[in-house]
Design an enzyme around this catalytic site. Structure first.
Site, PDB file in Angstrom:
ATOM      1  N   THR A  21       0.861  -1.195   0.000  1.00  0.00           N
ATOM      2  CA  THR A  21       0.000   0.000   0.000  1.00  0.00           C
ATOM      3  C   THR A  21       0.895   1.243   0.000  1.00  0.00           C
ATOM      4  OG1 THR A  21      -0.078  -0.028   2.421  1.00  0.00           O
ATOM      5  CG2 THR A  21      -1.923  -1.056   1.303  1.00  0.00           C
TER       6      THR A  21
ATOM      7  N   TYR B 109       4.702  15.953  14.528  1.00  0.00           N
ATOM      8  CA  TYR B 109       5.405  14.973  13.699  1.00  0.00           C
ATOM      9  C   TYR B 109       6.926  15.154  13.790  1.00  0.00           C
ATOM     10  CZ  TYR B 109       5.922  11.370  10.219  1.00  0.00           C
ATOM     11  OH  TYR B 109       6.248  10.181   9.606  1.00  0.00           O
TER      12      TYR B 109
HETATM   13  P1  NAD Z   1       1.120   2.372   4.482  1.00  0.00           P
HETATM   14  O1  NAD Z   1       0.395   2.077   5.748  1.00  0.00           O
HETATM   15  O2  NAD Z   1       0.324   2.668   3.267  1.00  0.00           O
HETATM   16  O3  NAD Z   1       2.104   1.153   4.118  1.00  0.00           O
HETATM   17  C1  NAD Z   1       2.759   0.383   5.076  1.00  0.00           C
HETATM   18  C2  NAD Z   1       3.317  -0.892   4.467  1.00  0.00           C
HETATM   19  O4  NAD Z   1       4.034  -1.600   5.486  1.00  0.00           O
HETATM   20  C3  NAD Z   1       2.253  -1.865   3.938  1.00  0.00           C
HETATM   21  O5  NAD Z   1       2.754  -2.509   2.778  1.00  0.00           O
HETATM   22  C4  NAD Z   1       2.136  -2.909   5.071  1.00  0.00           C
HETATM   23  O6  NAD Z   1       1.697  -4.196   4.643  1.00  0.00           O
HETATM   24  C5  NAD Z   1       3.577  -2.941   5.517  1.00  0.00           C
HETATM   25  N1  NAD Z   1       3.773  -3.435   6.887  1.00  0.00           N
HETATM   26  C6  NAD Z   1       3.359  -2.859   8.036  1.00  0.00           C
HETATM   27  N2  NAD Z   1       3.774  -3.617   9.092  1.00  0.00           N
HETATM   28  C7  NAD Z   1       4.451  -4.669   8.575  1.00  0.00           C
HETATM   29  C8  NAD Z   1       5.132  -5.787   9.130  1.00  0.00           C
HETATM   30  N3  NAD Z   1       5.212  -5.986  10.437  1.00  0.00           N
HETATM   31  N4  NAD Z   1       5.697  -6.679   8.277  1.00  0.00           N
HETATM   32  C9  NAD Z   1       5.626  -6.517   6.917  1.00  0.00           C
HETATM   33  N5  NAD Z   1       5.025  -5.458   6.345  1.00  0.00           N
HETATM   34  C10 NAD Z   1       4.439  -4.550   7.159  1.00  0.00           C
HETATM   35  O7  NAD Z   1       2.112   3.548   4.848  1.00  0.00           O
HETATM   36  P2  NAD Z   1       2.820   4.730   4.027  1.00  0.00           P
HETATM   37  O8  NAD Z   1       2.177   5.999   4.406  1.00  0.00           O
HETATM   38  O9  NAD Z   1       3.001   4.358   2.596  1.00  0.00           O
HETATM   39  O10 NAD Z   1       4.224   4.747   4.758  1.00  0.00           O
HETATM   40  C11 NAD Z   1       5.390   4.135   4.235  1.00  0.00           C
HETATM   41  C12 NAD Z   1       6.595   4.957   4.652  1.00  0.00           C
HETATM   42  O11 NAD Z   1       6.497   6.258   4.060  1.00  0.00           O
HETATM   43  C13 NAD Z   1       6.670   5.187   6.174  1.00  0.00           C
HETATM   44  O12 NAD Z   1       8.010   5.142   6.583  1.00  0.00           O
HETATM   45  C14 NAD Z   1       6.123   6.584   6.331  1.00  0.00           C
HETATM   46  O13 NAD Z   1       6.583   7.239   7.486  1.00  0.00           O
HETATM   47  C15 NAD Z   1       6.678   7.233   5.064  1.00  0.00           C
HETATM   48  N6  NAD Z   1       5.991   8.510   4.667  1.00  0.00           N
HETATM   49  C16 NAD Z   1       4.634   8.606   4.641  1.00  0.00           C
HETATM   50  C17 NAD Z   1       4.060   9.841   4.312  1.00  0.00           C
HETATM   51  C18 NAD Z   1       2.559  10.008   4.256  1.00  0.00           C
HETATM   52  O14 NAD Z   1       2.092  11.143   4.260  1.00  0.00           O
HETATM   53  N7  NAD Z   1       1.811   8.949   4.180  1.00  0.00           N
HETATM   54  C19 NAD Z   1       4.864  10.925   3.973  1.00  0.00           C
HETATM   55  C20 NAD Z   1       6.237  10.774   3.949  1.00  0.00           C
HETATM   56  C21 NAD Z   1       6.805   9.540   4.314  1.00  0.00           C
END
Ligand code: NAD
Length: 393
Positions: free
Chosen positions: A51, A235
């Site tokens: 995701t 944050y």
């Molecule tokens: P998300 O929740 O969409 O995706 C998380 C992913 O991690 C998924 O594929 C899930 O299956 C996997 N996951 C979670 N726990 C797991 C585990 N124990 N074992 C295996 N897989 C696991 O999150 P996202 O927003 O895409 O975040 C991803 C990264 O991007 C994070 O480090 C987040 O801090 C960073 N980020 C997010 C944003 C935002 O606004 N969403 C902005 C900048 C950076």
């Protein structure tokens, strides 16, 4: 069954298989329309591939560059009565589209923090890929069990140093209100760093290296959010920000410890947008609804796939890409520049319960939120009877 969204608070507890597949297809179409350049990844491991930013990374690598991708995620399969999680359906769709093009795409579903899943991944790389030349670390999780001690740590979303009162928007109750967040204690900070800091990223890289499955000059990146003054108290300078600072430490440690293979590790800072993780963070739905409004007006609005394909084409796969003072790749400039932030701050100061829907793009936020679970995607018939059962091929 006919599948309609079941939203509870900041999560949606079901997902639509056809909608998720369509959403993956849309992202594939987008990356295929981009000029991504000559340098390219070949064998890519995406940790957190199902995701949000990790899914976009996998789609960019596979369908933008033609790379073989091995993904790791933690998703629930469907039953006759219950839909799978969105990430499960997304992954099924990635597999289907990849196989239709003769592209390798395999996924391991399990706890990426565990050594068992790391060992399974290494075996799979040895068997199918030989070595990987890019490792994307995109996990977002509220908890992590330390594979050495067996202790489970939970992350918290709290300010550091002092209490903080700010506006927030309750998506469930359609209510703009103030919230006061008490500061985290030392243990809560340390536990959040344990979950979302760089330790597990380092452990992955160390174990991949020891198993000799990293190609020379392998790249690795982990994702962060830095933001600006409006989000810093909850944050950037809060518990999660402390964990993200630890990623900077880990990037340096990985690059140094794997120097003999010329492995390079960079943290990449991406913009705030709606994902399953960000919608759970207090203040973020309000902040994101406002930045969507401003950035759409400025013509700079981007989703995960636009951000990540830009990261690959303009940072990861160009010679001498620009980095910030912490050696990070920054893809968040359209959000964090002073002029845009000033417009957001202006709206932030004005926003109340009465004017929230006029001043913000909550409609856009909410649509993107539902899109994450395969709902409200164009050209999907939501009245159709669909089976929740989908398998990974
Ligand atoms: P998300 O929740 O969409 O995706 C998380 C992913 O991690 C998924 O594929 C899930 O299956 C996997 N996951 C979670 N726990 C797991 C585990 N124990 N074992 C295996 N897989 C696991 O999150 P996202 O927003 O895409 O975040 C991803 C990264 O991007 C994070 O480090 C987040 O801090 C960073 N980020 C997010 C944003 C935002 O606004 N969403 C902005 C900048 C950076």
């Amino acid at each position: 069954m006919v599948i309609k969204p079941k939203v509870r608070g900041f999560i949606c507890t079901n997902a639509h298989p056809v909608g998720c597949a369509k959403s993956v297809e849309n992202q594939i179409k987008y990356v295929k329309s981009q000029e991504l350049g000559e340098n390219k990844p070949k064998n890519v491991l995406v940790i957190g591939c199902s995701t949000g930013y990790g899914l976009a990374s996998r789609i960019t690598a596979a369908f933008g560059y033609g790379a073989k991708t091995l993904g790791i995620c933690f998703e629930k399969p469907p039953t006759e009565k219950r839909t799978a999680t969105a990430g499960f359906y997304n992954t099924a769709a990635v597999h289907d589209f990849a196989k239709a093009e003769g592209l390798y795409a395999e996924t391991i579903n399990g706890d990426a923090f565990s050594d068992e899943i790391k060992a399974q991944t290494i075996d799979k790389i040895k068997q199918d890929l030989g070595k990987v030349d890019l490792v994307v670390y995109s996990l977002a999780s509220p908890r992590r069990t330390d594979p050495v001690t067996g202790e489970t740590f939970k992350s918290t979303l709290k300010p550091v140093g002092q209490a903080y009162t700010t506006k927030t928007y309750n998506t469930d109750k359609d209510l703009v209100h103030d919230i006061s967040l008490e500061p985290a204690n030392e243990e809560e900070i340390a536990h959040t760093v344990k979950v979302m800091g760089g330790e597990d990223w380092e452990r992955w890289m160390q174990q991949l290296s020891e198993a000799d499955v990293l190609a020379d000059n392998c790249k690795t990146t982990a994702y962060t959010y830095i933001g600006k003054e409006l989000t810093w108290p909850i944050y950037g300078q809060a518990t999660i920000g402390k964990a993200k600072e630890d990623l900077d430490r880990a990037a340096t440690a990985i690059t140094q410890s794997l120097a003999s293979k010329a492995v390079t590790a960079h943290v990449s800072s991406l913009k705030a947008l709606v994902t399953q993780s960000s919608s759970a963070i207090p203040v973020m739905p309000l902040y994101i609804s406002l930045i969507y409004k401003v950035m759409k007006e400025e013509g700079t609005h981007q989703g995960c796939i636009e951000q990540v394909s830009g990261l690959f084409a303009e940072r990861l796969y160009v010679e001498n890409p620009p980095v910030d003072e912490m050696n990070r790749y920054r893809m968040d400039g359209f959000e964090t520049n002073d002029a845009t932030q000033a417009k957001i701050k202006d709206l932030w100061d004005q926003v109340t319960q009465e004017n929230f829907h006029q001043l913000s793009d909550y409609a856009g936020y909410n649509r993107e939120f539902l899109n994450l679970f395969g709902f409200e995607i164009q050209d999907v018939d939501y009245e159709a009877d669909v089976s929740p059962i989908v398998e990974w091929k």
